[in-house]
Design a protein around this motif. Structure first.
Motif, PDB file in Angstrom:
ATOM      1  N   ILE A 125       4.546   9.839  -7.418  1.00  0.00           N
ATOM      2  CA  ILE A 125       5.540  10.011  -8.483  1.00  0.00           C
ATOM      3  C   ILE A 125       4.848  10.281  -9.810  1.00  0.00           C
ATOM      4  N   ASP A 126       3.768   9.540 -10.120  1.00  0.00           N
ATOM      5  CA  ASP A 126       3.017   9.776 -11.355  1.00  0.00           C
ATOM      6  C   ASP A 126       2.461  11.200 -11.399  1.00  0.00           C
ATOM      7  N   GLU A 127       1.957  11.673 -10.282  1.00  0.00           N
ATOM      8  CA  GLU A 127       1.427  13.028 -10.217  1.00  0.00           C
ATOM      9  C   GLU A 127       2.536  14.053 -10.430  1.00  0.00           C
ATOM     10  N   SER A 128       3.699  13.817  -9.843  1.00  0.00           N
ATOM     11  CA  SER A 128       4.834  14.720 -10.038  1.00  0.00           C
ATOM     12  C   SER A 128       5.286  14.718 -11.492  1.00  0.00           C
ATOM     13  N   ILE A 129       5.276  13.557 -12.124  1.00  0.00           N
ATOM     14  CA  ILE A 129       5.657  13.473 -13.536  1.00  0.00           C
ATOM     15  C   ILE A 129       4.675  14.260 -14.393  1.00  0.00           C
ATOM     16  N   ASP A 169       0.829  -1.211   0.000  1.00  0.00           N
ATOM     17  CA  ASP A 169       0.000   0.000   0.000  1.00  0.00           C
ATOM     18  C   ASP A 169       0.863   1.260   0.000  1.00  0.00           C
ATOM     19  N   ARG A 170       1.928   1.254   0.817  1.00  0.00           N
ATOM     20  CA  ARG A 170       2.818   2.415   0.882  1.00  0.00           C
ATOM     21  C   ARG A 170       3.517   2.633  -0.464  1.00  0.00           C
ATOM     22  N   ARG A 171       3.961   1.566  -1.109  1.00  0.00           N
ATOM     23  CA  ARG A 171       4.639   1.692  -2.403  1.00  0.00           C
ATOM     24  C   ARG A 171       3.669   2.148  -3.491  1.00  0.00           C
ATOM     25  N   ARG A 172       2.436   1.668  -3.448  1.00  0.00           N
ATOM     26  CA  ARG A 172       1.441   2.135  -4.425  1.00  0.00           C
ATOM     27  C   ARG A 172       1.184   3.623  -4.251  1.00  0.00           C
ATOM     28  N   GLN A 173       1.090   4.072  -2.991  1.00  0.00           N
ATOM     29  CA  GLN A 173       0.881   5.488  -2.725  1.00  0.00           C
ATOM     30  C   GLN A 173       2.047   6.312  -3.241  1.00  0.00           C
ATOM     31  N   LEU A 174       3.278   5.841  -3.031  1.00  0.00           N
ATOM     32  CA  LEU A 174       4.450   6.537  -3.543  1.00  0.00           C
ATOM     33  C   LEU A 174       4.457   6.563  -5.070  1.00  0.00           C
ATOM     34  N   CYS A 175       4.035   5.470  -5.700  1.00  0.00           N
ATOM     35  CA  CYS A 175       3.958   5.440  -7.170  1.00  0.00           C
ATOM     36  C   CYS A 175       2.947   6.461  -7.675  1.00  0.00           C
TER      37      CYS A 175
END
Length: 180
Positions: free
Chosen positions: A147-151, A138-144
């Motif tokens: 990151i997608d939003e930042s991209i 869950d934590r890694r999905r949230q980080l992904c």
């Protein structure tokens, strides 16, 4: 008075000189112990097995069924403990000298409950590992997602900067001193 130099202190000091001189750092670690071993005069085993109550010379009060309902058996044992404690109180009020047998019965009930609970430990460990892994996922999905939003934000800014570079505004010509 001269200024004192700060003293550097390490949380983990370097190894002693003989460690490097004798070649300890180049030796491979010993292989893990398997089977039985002796420590402090007692024999231990590396196999993770739960000894049965019969191995401990204790009476088993629940059936040896692979489809045993631990919840029901623990409830039965708990009711028996409560009943035995009430009987112990009755014995202590009437004839205090006869309490030993009832205390041994209560001890046996608690040992059986303890054994049932210990037999659930592997299941508890698996559940804990599953929940920890799920939390990591869950934590890694949230980080992904972050990151997608930042991209996406970065790509938007790059496109805006590129468009501004290709088609500059005409506001600079109004401030041109030659036009006045």
């Amino acid at each position: 008075m001269a200024a004192q130099m700060p003293v550097t202190v390490s949380s983990f000091p370097p190894p002693p000189p003989f460690y490097k001189e004798d070649g300890y750092e180049n030796r491979p670690p010993p292989p893990p112990i398997s089977g039985t071993f002796s420590m402090f005069g007692r024999l231990y085993t590396t196999e993770d097995i739960l000894p049965t109550l019969a191995d401990q010379q204790r009476q088993q009060l629940f059936p040896d069924d692979p489809n045993l309902s631990y919840k029901d058996e623990l409830k039965k044992l708990n009711r028996s403990v409560v009943h035995s404690i009430v009987e112990l109180l009755d014995i202590l009020t009437k004839s205090p000298a006869k309490y030993k047998e009832k205390v041994e019965d209560i001890e046996l009930l608690f040992l059986n409950m303890h054994h049932l609970l210990n037999s659930l430990r592997p299941h508890q460990a698996r559940s804990n590992v599953i929940s920890m892994l799920q939390a990591q996922i869950d934590r890694r999905r949230q980080l992904c997602l972050q990151i997608d939003e930042s991209i996406r934000d970065s790509e938007k800014l790059i496109k805006e900067a590129h468009a501004a570079a290709m088609f500059p505004d005409d506001t600079s010509s109004a401030t041109d001193p030659m036009d006045i």
